[in-house]
Design a protein around this motif. Sequence first.
Motif, short mmCIF file in Angstrom:
data_model
loop_
_atom_site.label_atom_id
_atom_site.label_comp_id
_atom_site.label_asym_id
_atom_site.label_seq_id
_atom_site.Cartn_x
_atom_site.Cartn_y
_atom_site.Cartn_z
N SER A 56 14.72 21.29 0.90
CA SER A 56 15.00 22.51 1.66
C SER A 56 14.21 22.50 2.95
CB SER A 56 14.62 23.74 0.84
OG SER A 56 15.44 23.83 -0.28
N THR A 62 11.45 30.70 3.22
CA THR A 62 10.60 29.88 2.35
C THR A 62 9.13 30.26 2.50
OG1 THR A 62 10.42 28.07 3.97
CG2 THR A 62 12.20 27.93 2.34
N SER A 96 10.64 27.72 -5.50
CA SER A 96 11.63 26.67 -5.33
C SER A 96 12.21 26.21 -6.66
CB SER A 96 11.02 25.49 -4.56
OG SER A 96 9.77 25.14 -5.12
N ALA A 123 10.58 20.77 -7.71
CA ALA A 123 9.37 21.29 -7.12
C ALA A 123 8.07 20.89 -7.81
CB ALA A 123 9.44 22.81 -7.05
N TRP A 129 9.43 22.20 -2.09
CA TRP A 129 10.82 22.50 -1.76
C TRP A 129 11.69 21.26 -1.85
CZ3 TRP A 129 12.70 27.27 -1.78
CH2 TRP A 129 11.79 28.32 -1.71
#
Length: 167
Positions: A56, A62, A96, A123, A129
Amino acid sequence: MARIEFAPLDLVVAVHQGIDVCFAGLKLSTVPPPWQEYSEDYDAVDSSGFEFKLRSLANDVTRELDAGFNKNLEIWNAQVKEFGASVAGRAPSLPSDIFFEHICAQVEDDLGTEYVWIGGEMASFDAPWEATWIYSPAPPEDAEHLVLKFVVDGLETGHSCTMDLRS
Protein backbone atom coordinates in the motif's frame (compact mmCIF):
# COMPACT_ATOMS: atom_id res chain seq x y z
CA MET A 1 11.91 -15.99 -15.09
CA ALA A 2 8.51 -14.31 -15.31
CA ARG A 3 8.27 -10.80 -16.58
CA ILE A 4 5.34 -8.44 -16.50
CA GLU A 5 3.64 -8.41 -19.87
CA PHE A 6 0.75 -6.14 -18.89
CA ALA A 7 -0.04 -4.13 -15.75
CA PRO A 8 -1.30 -0.67 -14.85
CA LEU A 9 1.54 1.81 -15.47
CA ASP A 10 1.63 2.85 -11.81
CA LEU A 11 1.08 -0.80 -10.71
CA VAL A 12 -1.92 0.32 -8.62
CA VAL A 13 -4.26 -2.67 -8.78
CA ALA A 14 -6.81 -1.75 -6.13
CA VAL A 15 -8.06 1.15 -4.04
CA HIS A 16 -9.68 0.37 -0.70
CA GLN A 17 -10.69 2.83 2.02
CA GLY A 18 -8.86 5.59 0.14
CA ILE A 19 -5.57 3.64 0.08
CA ASP A 20 -3.86 2.63 -3.17
CA VAL A 21 -2.56 -0.94 -3.35
CA CYS A 22 0.29 -1.77 -5.73
CA PHE A 23 1.43 -5.05 -7.21
CA ALA A 24 4.94 -5.40 -5.80
CA GLY A 25 6.36 -8.67 -7.06
CA LEU A 26 5.93 -12.32 -7.94
CA LYS A 27 7.81 -15.45 -6.90
CA LEU A 28 6.84 -18.41 -9.08
CA SER A 29 7.91 -21.15 -6.71
CA THR A 30 7.39 -21.28 -2.98
CA VAL A 31 6.65 -23.86 -0.35
CA PRO A 32 3.21 -23.44 1.22
CA PRO A 33 3.28 -22.59 4.93
CA PRO A 34 3.48 -25.65 7.23
CA TRP A 35 0.08 -24.98 8.82
CA GLN A 36 -1.51 -25.24 5.36
CA GLU A 37 -1.66 -29.04 5.53
CA TYR A 38 -4.47 -28.68 8.08
CA SER A 39 -6.66 -26.64 5.70
CA GLU A 40 -9.58 -28.35 3.99
CA ASP A 41 -8.50 -26.70 0.68
CA TYR A 42 -5.03 -28.26 0.88
CA ASP A 43 -4.16 -30.90 -1.71
CA ALA A 44 -1.43 -33.07 -0.19
CA VAL A 45 -0.52 -34.41 -3.64
CA ASP A 46 0.44 -30.94 -4.91
CA SER A 47 2.39 -29.05 -2.28
CA SER A 48 3.75 -26.47 -4.73
CA GLY A 49 2.75 -22.84 -4.81
CA PHE A 50 3.61 -19.33 -5.92
CA GLU A 51 3.36 -16.01 -4.16
CA PHE A 52 2.91 -12.37 -4.97
CA LYS A 53 3.40 -9.28 -2.90
CA LEU A 54 1.12 -6.26 -2.48
CA ARG A 55 2.18 -2.94 -1.01
CA SER A 56 0.00 0.00 0.00
CA LEU A 57 1.11 3.52 -0.70
CA ALA A 58 1.48 5.73 2.35
CA ASN A 59 -0.95 8.63 2.51
CA ASP A 60 -2.93 10.62 5.08
CA VAL A 61 -5.28 7.66 5.65
CA THR A 62 -2.45 5.19 6.42
CA ARG A 63 -0.73 7.73 8.65
CA GLU A 64 -3.98 8.33 10.58
CA LEU A 65 -4.59 4.59 10.97
CA ASP A 66 -0.99 4.07 12.13
CA ALA A 67 -1.29 6.90 14.65
CA GLY A 68 -4.47 5.35 16.07
CA PHE A 69 -2.75 1.97 16.27
CA ASN A 70 0.26 3.47 18.08
CA LYS A 71 -2.04 5.16 20.60
CA ASN A 72 -3.92 1.90 21.21
CA LEU A 73 -0.63 0.02 21.53
CA GLU A 74 0.56 2.48 24.20
CA ILE A 75 -2.69 2.04 26.12
CA TRP A 76 -2.41 -1.74 25.86
CA ASN A 77 1.24 -1.69 27.02
CA ALA A 78 0.24 0.43 30.03
CA GLN A 79 -2.54 -2.05 30.88
CA VAL A 80 -0.10 -4.96 30.61
CA LYS A 81 2.29 -3.23 33.02
CA GLU A 82 -0.45 -2.31 35.47
CA PHE A 83 -2.74 -5.36 35.36
CA GLY A 84 -0.79 -8.08 33.58
CA ALA A 85 -1.16 -9.65 30.14
CA SER A 86 -4.09 -11.88 31.09
CA VAL A 87 -6.19 -8.86 32.07
CA ALA A 88 -5.00 -6.58 29.25
CA GLY A 89 -5.99 -9.12 26.61
CA ARG A 90 -4.61 -9.26 23.12
CA ALA A 91 -2.48 -6.52 21.63
CA PRO A 92 -4.26 -4.34 19.07
CA SER A 93 -4.08 -5.53 15.47
CA LEU A 94 -2.06 -3.62 12.93
CA PRO A 95 -4.55 -1.64 10.82
CA SER A 96 -2.98 -3.08 7.69
CA ASP A 97 -3.86 -6.62 8.83
CA ILE A 98 -7.53 -5.72 8.79
CA PHE A 99 -7.09 -3.75 5.55
CA PHE A 100 -5.47 -6.57 3.56
CA GLU A 101 -8.16 -9.09 4.56
CA HIS A 102 -10.35 -7.41 1.92
CA ILE A 103 -7.96 -7.83 -1.02
CA CYS A 104 -7.17 -10.91 -3.08
CA ALA A 105 -6.79 -11.98 -6.70
CA GLN A 106 -8.47 -14.30 -9.14
CA VAL A 107 -5.68 -16.24 -10.80
CA GLU A 108 -5.74 -17.91 -14.19
CA ASP A 109 -3.34 -19.13 -16.83
CA ASP A 110 -3.61 -20.10 -20.48
CA LEU A 111 -3.96 -23.81 -19.57
CA GLY A 112 -7.01 -23.39 -17.33
CA THR A 113 -5.20 -24.44 -14.15
CA GLU A 114 -7.34 -24.13 -11.04
CA TYR A 115 -5.51 -22.00 -8.46
CA VAL A 116 -6.48 -21.82 -4.79
CA TRP A 117 -5.53 -19.11 -2.30
CA ILE A 118 -3.89 -20.93 0.59
CA GLY A 119 -2.73 -18.10 2.82
CA GLY A 120 0.16 -15.77 3.19
CA GLU A 121 1.50 -13.12 5.46
CA MET A 122 0.02 -9.75 6.25
CA ALA A 123 1.82 -6.84 7.76
CA SER A 124 4.57 -6.79 10.32
CA PHE A 125 6.22 -4.06 12.32
CA ASP A 126 9.02 -4.06 9.72
CA ALA A 127 6.66 -3.82 6.73
CA PRO A 128 3.25 -2.81 8.07
CA TRP A 129 1.60 -2.03 4.74
CA GLU A 130 2.69 -5.12 2.79
CA ALA A 131 1.07 -8.50 2.24
CA THR A 132 2.24 -11.67 0.57
CA TRP A 133 -0.41 -14.02 -0.79
CA ILE A 134 0.33 -17.68 -1.58
CA TYR A 135 -1.64 -19.65 -4.15
CA SER A 136 -1.41 -23.31 -5.09
CA PRO A 137 -0.32 -24.99 -7.28
CA ALA A 138 2.73 -23.33 -8.82
CA PRO A 139 2.11 -22.58 -12.52
CA PRO A 140 2.75 -25.63 -14.72
CA GLU A 141 6.00 -25.59 -16.70
CA ASP A 142 4.13 -25.42 -20.02
CA ALA A 143 1.95 -22.43 -19.00
CA GLU A 144 2.82 -19.34 -21.00
CA HIS A 145 0.85 -16.62 -19.18
CA LEU A 146 -0.32 -16.05 -15.63
CA VAL A 147 -3.03 -13.44 -15.02
CA LEU A 148 -3.84 -11.89 -11.62
CA LYS A 149 -7.21 -10.10 -11.56
CA PHE A 150 -7.49 -8.12 -8.35
CA VAL A 151 -10.57 -8.19 -6.14
CA VAL A 152 -11.71 -6.08 -3.17
CA ASP A 153 -14.55 -7.43 -1.03
CA GLY A 154 -15.56 -9.85 -3.79
CA LEU A 155 -15.68 -7.22 -6.55
CA GLU A 156 -13.12 -7.08 -9.36
CA THR A 157 -11.20 -3.83 -9.40
CA GLY A 158 -10.83 -3.79 -13.19
CA HIS A 159 -7.04 -4.00 -12.79
CA SER A 160 -4.93 -7.01 -13.63
CA CYS A 161 -1.33 -8.03 -14.16
CA THR A 162 -0.30 -10.52 -16.83
CA MET A 163 3.00 -12.32 -16.50
CA ASP A 164 4.85 -13.92 -19.40
CA LEU A 165 6.10 -17.24 -18.01
CA ARG A 166 8.12 -18.25 -21.06
CA SER A 167 11.88 -18.25 -20.47
